[in-house]
Structures are given as C-alpha cells and as structure tokens.
Design an enzyme around this catalytic site. Structure first.
Site, PDB file in Angstrom:
ATOM      1  N   GLU A  76       0.847  -1.194   0.000  1.00  0.00           N
ATOM      2  CA  GLU A  76       0.000   0.000   0.000  1.00  0.00           C
ATOM      3  C   GLU A  76       0.883   1.245   0.000  1.00  0.00           C
ATOM      4  O   GLU A  76       1.909   1.306   0.667  1.00  0.00           O
ATOM      5  CB  GLU A  76      -0.898  -0.009   1.240  1.00  0.00           C
ATOM      6  CG  GLU A  76      -1.856   1.167   1.301  1.00  0.00           C
ATOM      7  CD  GLU A  76      -2.752   1.143   2.525  1.00  0.00           C
ATOM      8  OE1 GLU A  76      -3.824   1.753   2.470  1.00  0.00           O
ATOM      9  OE2 GLU A  76      -2.382   0.512   3.536  1.00  0.00           O
ATOM     10  N   LYS A 106      -9.905   1.679  -2.592  1.00  0.00           N
ATOM     11  CA  LYS A 106     -10.146   1.201  -1.237  1.00  0.00           C
ATOM     12  C   LYS A 106     -11.588   1.500  -0.815  1.00  0.00           C
ATOM     13  O   LYS A 106     -12.033   2.654  -0.815  1.00  0.00           O
ATOM     14  CB  LYS A 106      -9.158   1.876  -0.287  1.00  0.00           C
ATOM     15  CG  LYS A 106      -9.096   1.289   1.121  1.00  0.00           C
ATOM     16  CD  LYS A 106      -7.967   1.967   1.884  1.00  0.00           C
ATOM     17  CE  LYS A 106      -7.668   1.315   3.218  1.00  0.00           C
ATOM     18  NZ  LYS A 106      -6.501   1.941   3.878  1.00  0.00           N
ATOM     19  N   CYS A 142      -5.708  -3.062   2.640  1.00  0.00           N
ATOM     20  CA  CYS A 142      -5.503  -2.830   4.065  1.00  0.00           C
ATOM     21  C   CYS A 142      -6.777  -2.985   4.890  1.00  0.00           C
ATOM     22  O   CYS A 142      -7.197  -4.087   5.192  1.00  0.00           O
ATOM     23  CB  CYS A 142      -4.853  -1.459   4.277  1.00  0.00           C
ATOM     24  SG  CYS A 142      -4.034  -1.279   5.890  1.00  0.00           S
TER      25      CYS A 142
END
Length: 293
Positions: free
Chosen positions: A50, A119, A160
C-alpha cells in the site's frame, strides 16, 4: 494435457516489502528492480505494498496524488510487460475528478491495466493513547468489487482496512477467487495485534490463499508500518513471511492443495444458505478492466 493442468495448478507468488521514502523517483526505481528480481526467481505474480510511491499519511496524499494513467502506473505497466508477470500495484494516491482515492492498479503480463481497486473501507480509527488516523480527511471511498482472471486462478483485491470486513472476502470467494491479495500498512498498534490474525481468519473462513504486502518499517516515518508481509494457505498456515526490513518473500501457490482442503472440510456445501447468507447491494462493479471502476 494432464501435465499441463498439473503445471497450471501451481505458480509462484512474490510479495515485495518495499522501503518507501519521500522521494517518489527512488521508490519507483526500487520497484522496477525488485519486480525484476522476483521474476528472475520464477514469480508469475508480484504484489506491491500500500502507498508504495508515497509516504502514508493524509498530508502526503494530495502532494503525491496522480491520475491513472500517470507516472507511477506507467512504470508498473512497463515492469509487468518487461518481466511478463501479473503485477498487483500495491496502491497509490489517485486523483480523479477533484477527488482522491487510495487505489490499487493491476497489470497483466502484456502491460495492460486489468483493473483499479479503490479502497472501499476508509481507515478512520481512534485508539486512545496509541493511534488516531482519519483517511476520510482527504480520501473518498471506492464502491466496486475488484476481481481479475489469470491462467491459474481468479484473484480478489482489497486494500488494508478492507481486510477487516469478512463480507468482502466472502463475496470474492463466491465469485470464484482462490487467492485474495491485500496491499496494506498496519501500524505498530494494530499490526502485532491483528495483522496475522486477520489474514489467517480470511484464509480459513474461505479456504483461500491470502497474501498481504506491507511497506518495510521506517522508524523515522510519521506513520510506522508493522511490516511482516505474508502469504497464508487455505489451511491457515503462514507459508511465507517477511520481518520488518525491505525484502521479497515467495510462496508457491498450490491450487490442488486448495481443492483438497475444500474436499476434506466442505464448508461451502455445508453452509446453511437457507438460514443466512451474504448478499451484494449492487450486482455490478467487478473490475475486469480499466473501465470498471
């Protein structure tokens, strides 16, 4: 044909734990070098961390943001093509239409952009006395699922914090994914507590391989990443794991083993769909190309 099928049931995955600096050009140069190193060691798919081109932090996202295509994605496209690998491009701060996203671009072995995953779940947390972080101060959330095909298997992509949401992994598994990849940057509070636990949970719950790619730990950074990039098997075993330093770790993904695990403990067929299930609020949005974002 049988020999070909057997060969296609295994492939080498490489996870790059990159030391991310404030100099974007240095980050990109090291990515090109490490992707080549991974390919030279037999990797057919490479996963980056990331925010690989930028320090992780709300103050950095606007400064380092790029459009896609742009400088960083051009480098990724070239690296994928030069090394004939599937390249999961970690994530970069993406600017589009005046909004910023935390976006993972994925490239095929011919350099084509297969998808970009924005995301979905923004990292807005507050652990008193330890860490407070609010991605929503600068970022907007994505709203699409992201799956891409390879000759080996289907792959689902999250970033994440997405890993904490079991429903996303379940949807990807229902879509036929056998590998889930999560570029991520857990910190020194959440990392030791939950990083490995969540990976093993997603792997066991869905009987899939799970791979995570973190930046290397930099104690001088404003946000200190935990590191420990990993690959977990469908049995929940950690089959490859980095420490805190910059490195590349490898795992041989064995899809016959995955099939064996599913036959031995057939949770999919035993699931009580008559009593419960995970449904999708929107049916579209599976990223199968650059237009699906």
């Amino acid at each position: 044909m049988a020999a070909l099928a057997k060969a296609m049931s295994k492939f080498r995955l490489a996870v790059v734990q990159l030391h991310v600096s404030k100099v974007k050009a240095d980050n990109l140069n090291r990515v090109r070098k490490l992707v080549k190193e991974a390919a030279d060691k037999g990797a057919k798919m490479v996963v980056l961390p990331e925010c690989f081109n930028s320090p992780y932090g709300t103050s950095f996202f606007p400064e380092y943001a790029e459009k896609i295509p742009g400088e960083s994605t051009q480098l990724l496209s070239e690296a994928a093509k030069e090394n004939a690998v599937y390249l999961v491009g970690g994530s970069i701060p993406e600017e589009d239409g005046g909004k910023l996203y935390n976006t993972c671009p994925v490239f095929g072995p011919d350099g084509t952009l297969l998808l970009k995953h924005r995301k979905i779940h923004l990292f807005d947390i507050d652990v008193p006395g330890k860490i407070r972080f609010q991605e929503s101060e600068t970022l907007s959330p994505g709203s699409s699922f992201s799956v891409f095909d390879t000759p080996f298997c289907k792959v689902g992509v999250g970033i994440c914090y997405d890993m904490r949401f079991a429903e996303l992994a379940q949807i990807y598994t229902k879509r036929g994914c056998q590998l889930l990849v999560y570029p991520g940057a857990f910190n020194m509070t959440t990392g030791p507590a939950h990083w490995e636990l969540l990976q093993r949970g997603r792997a066991v719950d869905n009987q899939v391989y799970v791979a995570t790619a973190s930046p290397a730990r930099d104690e001088t950074a404003s946000y200190v990443a935990w590191g420990h990039s990993s690959v977990v098997s469908p049995w929940g075993e950690v089959v490859a794991q980095a420490g805190s330093e910059e490195t590349v770790v490898y795992a041989d993904i064995d899809l016959q083993y995955l099939s064996d695990v599913r036959q031995q403990i057939p949770i999919s067929s035993q699931s009580r769909g008559d009593l419960y299930g995970v449904s999708e609020a929107q049916q579209g949005g599976i990223g199968s190309g650059p237009q699906r974002t």
